[in-house]
Design a protein around this motif. Structure first.
Motif: not given
Length: 127
Positions: A82-110
């Motif tokens: 359950r302990q958060e590591t720097p690697e996990l934190t970085a991975l989660l931030k990357d996933i969040e950034a990708d998700a936001r980017g994808n959501m922005n693309e979807i919103l622009l297309a809509a």
């Protein structure tokens, strides 16, 4: 060094079972630690229920069983995992950034589609 508790947690996780009932016990659902449906028991008297009620009872029992299994599964995870590591934190931030980017693309297309539809509708009413 992993304790025997940590080493065995995967086995316990897979063996975990939660049972929940609905419709006054006429519907019983069993799920495992991964929230997969393991068993569905429907009392023959439940067949007298309207189909919508029976479906709602199954969904209700499954939802409660899944929530209980997820709660117990989280409790079974060793603290070391359950302990958060720097690697996990970085991975989660990357996933969040990708998700936001994808959501922005979807919103622009809509937005583009909406603007096109508005133009087409205005053109149709002007004729």
């Amino acid at each position: 060094m992993a304790t025997s508790d940590e080493a065995n947690f995967l086995d316990r996780f897979a063996e975990l079972r939660e049972v929940e009932a609905a419709a006054n016990g006429l519907v019983k659902v069993t799920v495992d630690g991964t929230s997969d449906l393991v068993e569905l028991a429907i009392d023959p008297r439940a067949m007298r229920l309207p189909s919508e009620e029976l479906a709602a009872a199954i969904k209700e029992a499954f939802g409660r069983a899944r929530a209980a299994a997820q709660e117990r599964a989280m409790q079974a995870v060793p603290d070391v995992l359950r302990q958060e590591t720097p690697e996990l934190t970085a991975l989660l931030k990357d996933i969040e950034a990708d998700a936001r980017g994808n959501m922005n693309e979807i919103l622009l297309a809509a937005n583009e589609l909406t603007a096109r539809l508005d133009r087409l509708m205005r053109q149709g009413t002007q004729r």
